[in-house]
Design a protein around this motif. Structure first.
Motif, short mmCIF file in Angstrom:
data_model
loop_
_atom_site.label_atom_id
_atom_site.label_comp_id
_atom_site.label_asym_id
_atom_site.label_seq_id
_atom_site.Cartn_x
_atom_site.Cartn_y
_atom_site.Cartn_z
N ALA A 1 3.99 10.04 -7.75
CA ALA A 1 4.74 10.16 -9.01
C ALA A 1 3.83 10.58 -10.16
N GLU A 2 2.59 10.07 -10.16
CA GLU A 2 1.62 10.49 -11.18
C GLU A 2 1.34 11.98 -11.07
N LEU A 3 1.18 12.47 -9.85
CA LEU A 3 0.99 13.90 -9.65
C LEU A 3 2.20 14.69 -10.15
N PRO B 1 0.80 -1.22 0.00
CA PRO B 1 0.00 0.00 0.00
C PRO B 1 0.84 1.28 0.00
N ARG B 2 1.94 1.29 0.74
CA ARG B 2 2.76 2.50 0.80
C ARG B 2 3.39 2.79 -0.56
N THR B 3 3.80 1.73 -1.27
CA THR B 3 4.35 1.90 -2.62
C THR B 3 3.29 2.40 -3.58
N PHE B 4 2.04 1.97 -3.40
CA PHE B 4 0.94 2.47 -4.21
C PHE B 4 0.81 3.99 -4.05
N LEU B 5 0.86 4.49 -2.83
CA LEU B 5 0.76 5.93 -2.63
C LEU B 5 1.95 6.64 -3.27
N ARG C 1 2.10 18.32 -6.62
CA ARG C 1 2.34 17.50 -5.43
C ARG C 1 1.16 17.72 -4.49
N ALA C 2 1.01 16.83 -3.52
CA ALA C 2 -0.15 16.90 -2.63
C ALA C 2 0.29 17.01 -1.18
#
Length: 451
Positions: A120-122, A111-115, A128-129
């Motif tokens: 990276a998509e942002l 899950p942390r890698t998913f975030l 950035r968020a």
């Protein structure tokens, strides 16, 4: 920090154990601990963990997921920047971990890698968020085998501040020692219910902070003879616990970063990009909620007129909307512009919840999804016919319904990836099946202790 910094700090503090923690698909914080004498090598090599743990549900059962059985393992690799000394556990520290394959590469069920992928998509879009969470929890005692509120305080009342002053001061002191910046604290609607707001941070650190707050509040409360629970609806006859997400988007500049949600020429300072982001969230909200309200217990909280949101709408300072656009603060309008997602609680894995929020919002930006008109009233006050005419959708009323929506949502499942999405759906359906055989009281009790 790097490995040597962590090792040096652990030696200075004379630590004996350092926990390698992660949040699993059931929303449970789990992990293993290394002895301090092996800390340096463990941080490089990681700690081994069976693949099956990402198919382990919140009811301590193994859900059937292809490839997540008794064969094979991954490594828990800690992020040195998350290292803290635990003020409530003797000679102990902790770090939060990524799940990596034995060759060091990223693992698709982490899950942390998913975030991180969503961040990276942002970044590819020049953004950035940042995020911050409003943490609601109850303090309780155990009497005759049952949990009961620790006091009878009133909403926002100084009575509750006085009755729990000692334990709350200890909790805040512990969080400060761990580097958590406190913004606000107050008593909430339920007896012995508390709300704690912490400073916003980049979105990955914000997710780490969610886990650290949960761990610390529970640990310190236990030192004072109390139990702290972040469960969505721990007491069936009292207010539920939310984990409202405050979210903002910023330009990915190395110099002065700009709040991309802010436009002083628009109502409430909300930019067109911000409206598109809201449009994406609302478009995917019935699926996204499977990640943000991730337990059967969650859906006892998400009811009309309960100030937790029950319909897929947005509004300016509308606390019955799924997304509230908060009013700005004079003198720092641009800095204070953010969005609040109401339909979120602590049974959700924060990395999945925030990553899913980014995926949905990005889809809105890329496809320029119009969120429609902001709602000026409680959407629950419309008749069914009026809501249908306005296109206002009710949230799923059960986790099972939300999971079905998630499975059909190509944007979210593709963002999660095949292994993580299949594992998550299997784990959560295992929990749904388990609690179908339980009474509401049994469900509430079991969620009480887990969260």
């Amino acid at each position: 920090m790097d490995i040597q910094d962590v090792v040096q700090k652990a030696q200075e503090e004379q630590l004996r154990l350092v926990r390698f923690l992660y949040c699993d698909n059931g929303g449970i914080i789990r992990g293993k601990a290394t002895h301090a004498s092996r800390l340096a090598s463990r941080m490089k090599e990681g700690i081994g963990q069976t693949f099956a743990m990402q198919a382990f549900s919140g009811v301590e059962q193994l859900a059937p997921v292809e490839g997540l059985g008794p064969i094979g393992e991954y490594r828990l690799i800690p992020d040195p920047d998350t290292f803290v000394v635990l003020p409530y556990a003797p000679k102990s520290g902790t770090m939060f971990c990524d799940m990596r394959q034995t060759d060091g590469s990223a693992w698709g069920a982490c899950p942390r890698t998913f975030l991180k992928r969503m961040c990276a998509e942002l970044a590819r879009e020049g953004m950035r968020a940042e995020a911050a969470i409003e943490h609601e929890f109850y303090l309780a005692r155990r009497e005759n085998g049952a949990f009961v509120p620790a006091d009878n305080s009133l909403c926002y009342s100084s009575i509750g501040l006085d009755q729990q002053a000692e334990v709350i001061d200890a909790i805040l002191g512990a969080l400060e020692s761990e580097g958590i910046e406190i913004e606000l604290f107050h008593t909430e609607l339920g007896p012995a219910q508390q709300e704690l707001s912490v400073r916003h941070a980049d979105v990955l650190r914000a997710a780490d902070n969610v886990c650290l707050v949960r761990e610390t509040v529970r640990g310190v409360a236990y030192q004072h003879g109390l139990y702290a629970t972040f469960a969505p609806k721990p007491f069936l006859d009292q207010a539920g616990n939310g984990a409202h997400i405050h979210f903002s988007l910023w330009s990915n500049d190395s110099g002065n970063s700009t709040n991309l949600l802010y436009d002083p020429g628009e109502r409430g300072g909300l930019s067109q990009l911000g409206k598109y982001f809201i449009g994406g969230i609302l478009y995917h909200i019935r699926a996204l909620i499977a990640l943000t309200c991730a337990s059967p217990n969650s859906y006892r909280r998400l009811l009309p007129h309960y100030w937790s949101s029950a319909y897929g709408v947005y509004g300016f300072d509308n606390r019955e909307a799924a997304i509230r656009v908060p009013s700005l603060f004079n003198g720092r309008e641009a800095a204070s512009c953010n969005l609040e997602l109401k339909c979120s609680d602590h049974s959700g894995n924060p990395y999945l919840a925030l990553g899913g929020l980014i995926a949905a919002g990005l889809d809105g930006i890329r496809r320029k999804i119009d969120p429609g008109e902001p709602q000026e009233i409680d959407p629950g006050n419309y008749s069914d016919a009026e809501r249908e005419r306005l296109g206002i959708q009710r949230f799923p009323t059960t986790l099972e319904e939300a999971l079905n929506e998630l499975e059909q949502d190509e944007v979210l499942t593709e963002a999660l990836g095949p292994l993580l999405s299949s594992a998550y759906l299997a784990v959560k359906r295992n929990e749904v099946a388990y609690f179908k055989e339980k009474t509401p009281e049994e469900e509430a009790l079991q969620h009480f202790y887990k969260y």
